[in-house]
Design an enzyme around this catalytic site. Structure first.
Site, PDB file in Angstrom:
ATOM      1  CB  ILE A 318     -42.369  23.331  -5.442  1.00 37.96           C
ATOM      2  CG1 ILE A 318     -43.230  24.661  -5.189  1.00 37.96           C
ATOM      3  CG2 ILE A 318     -40.711  23.222  -4.525  1.00 37.96           C
ATOM      4  CD1 ILE A 318     -43.405  24.772  -3.504  1.00 37.96           C
ATOM      5  N   PRO A 319     -40.015  22.082  -7.800  1.00 36.37           N
ATOM      6  CG  PRO A 319     -39.275  22.609  -9.212  1.00 36.37           C
ATOM      7  CD  PRO A 319     -40.113  23.108  -8.370  1.00 36.37           C
ATOM      8  CB  CYS A 320     -38.926  18.002  -4.876  1.00 39.51           C
ATOM      9  SG  CYS A 320     -40.330  17.164  -4.838  1.00 39.51           S
ATOM     10  CG  HIS A 321     -39.233  16.442 -10.540  1.00 43.04           C
ATOM     11  ND1 HIS A 321     -40.036  17.872 -10.226  1.00 43.04           N
ATOM     12  CD2 HIS A 321     -39.145  16.952 -11.665  1.00 43.04           C
ATOM     13  CE1 HIS A 321     -40.384  18.184 -11.231  1.00 43.04           C
ATOM     14  NE2 HIS A 321     -39.454  18.082 -12.095  1.00 43.04           N
TER      15      HIS A 321
END
Ligand SMILES: [Zn+2]
Length: 360
Positions: A318-321
């Site tokens: 879950i690419p919060c970056h």
């Protein structure tokens, strides 16, 4: 093992280990897979076989990978000794790593919290609290041999034996099991990455945790998943872990842009919306928090979106970056800005735009 870049080659280190060569002191540490213990090169303990060792460039790294310091060669101590003023405290911690030591407790023992923090930073490259947290996590999920047997025992009959398991688990780890209402199991393991080890957790339905072991929030996240999934955390093998490590390894090699592994996500409605919006940001792209807020039809909730991203429990997948400041600055990242930079550079195929930092 992927983080051996600043080390001599394996055979050289292994020879140094066999000859107890003290000139390699501080250059490498050795973790013994069969015992879960790590040592100095010159340790007098019986030497393991080459296939059973992991080499590390720092004591911190060895600990993050789940190894506990050897009681013979004391690899955390500089020149074989802790300074006089902290040695009593350190043996206290060794006996009871789950002890949560506050500044108040230090003061009671006549130790300056500032001086202690300074010593850890200077000598081990980590904070005192990170050290304690790492010890606790290693105890709970590390390469604990007896632990493996305990788990086998717990699963050999049915859930009834879990109460017995819990008692032993609590004794060895200090993690308090949550009485009998927790009937579910979350299995926890380590996944190795070029950015350091991550803790992965899985329910029956899918991956529910993927987080860097040294992250400050990790224990909070572990508590949360126990509560949300009404489950006990147990080091073990989930049917999802093999696929997860392969997909993560491929991702770090730049070969995988999408993950297709079942996820077990649960949160407030707002968090669920925010996390689903994250999953829609394509590989290699970034958006601003403002944009993410708009996507979920809540343009004013910029701060709340940032908070929900910080609470994301499944890093990378879950690419919060991929969410950054409006002005292009990286703002924050739970695993550390340097990791966020690395992930974005990797996805955008920038060649080491970040300054290479010796891992941990
Ligand atoms: Zn040793």
């Amino acid at each position: 093992m992927m983080t051996t870049n600043s080390l001599p080659d394996r055979q050289t280190m292994y020879n140094a280990l066999l000859s107890r060569d003290s000139s390699f002191e501080g250059i490498f540490y050795v973790g013994v897979k069969t015992t879960g213990i790590f040592c100095r090169p010159s340790c007098t303990a019986k030497k393991p076989k080459l296939e059973n060792v992991d080499f590390f460039n720092s004591a911190k790294n060895a600990m993050l990978y789940g190894y506990r310091p050897c009681k013979l060669c004391h690899p955390l101590e500089i020149k074989g000794k802790f300074p006089e003023w902290m040695s009593a405290l350190m043996s206290e911690i060794e006996k009871n790593p789950s002890f949560r030591i506050k500044d108040y407790d230090l003061a009671k023992r006549g130790i300056s919290p500032h001086k202690l923090r300074r010593w850890f930073k200077d000598n081990l490259g980590m904070t005192f609290q990170t050290y304690l947290r790492t010890l606790r996590i290693s105890q709970a999920f590390g390469r604990i041999k007896e632990g493996d047997k305990v788990i086998e025992a717990a699963f050999s009959s049915d859930y009834d034996s879990l109460s017995g398991f819990n008692a032993i688990f609590k004794k060895t780890t200090g993690f308090t099991p949550n009485s009998s209402k927790n009937k579910n199991i979350i299995q926890v393991t380590r996944i190795l990455t070029p950015l350091g080890p991550m803790l992965a957790g899985a329910t029956e339905k899918g991956i529910c945790l993927l987080e860097f072991v040294d992250r400050k929030m990790i224990e909070t996240q572990l508590k949360r998943i126990r509560k949300i999934f009404k489950a006990e955390l147990i080091p073990g093998k989930s049917k999802y872990f093999k696929e997860l490590s392969e997909q993560i390894a491929n991702y770090f090699e730049g070969k995988r842009k999408k993950f297709d592994i079942p996820l077990a996500i649960d949160g407030t409605n707002f968090q669920m919306m925010a996390w689903k919006a994250l999953l829609k940001i394509p590989y290699g792209k970034t958006v601003s928090y403002e944009h993410q807020a708009k996507v979920i039809d809540n343009p004013k909730a910029v701060r709340a979106v940032a908070k929900a991203n910080g609470d994301n429990r499944i890093s990378i997948i879950i690419p919060c970056h991929r969410v950054i400041g409006k002005d292009g600055s990286l703002t924050g990242y739970g695993g550390g800005i340097w990791r966020k930079q690395y992930l974005l550079d990797l996805e955008q195929k920038k060649k080491a735009a970040w300054i290479y930092r010796r891992l941990m």
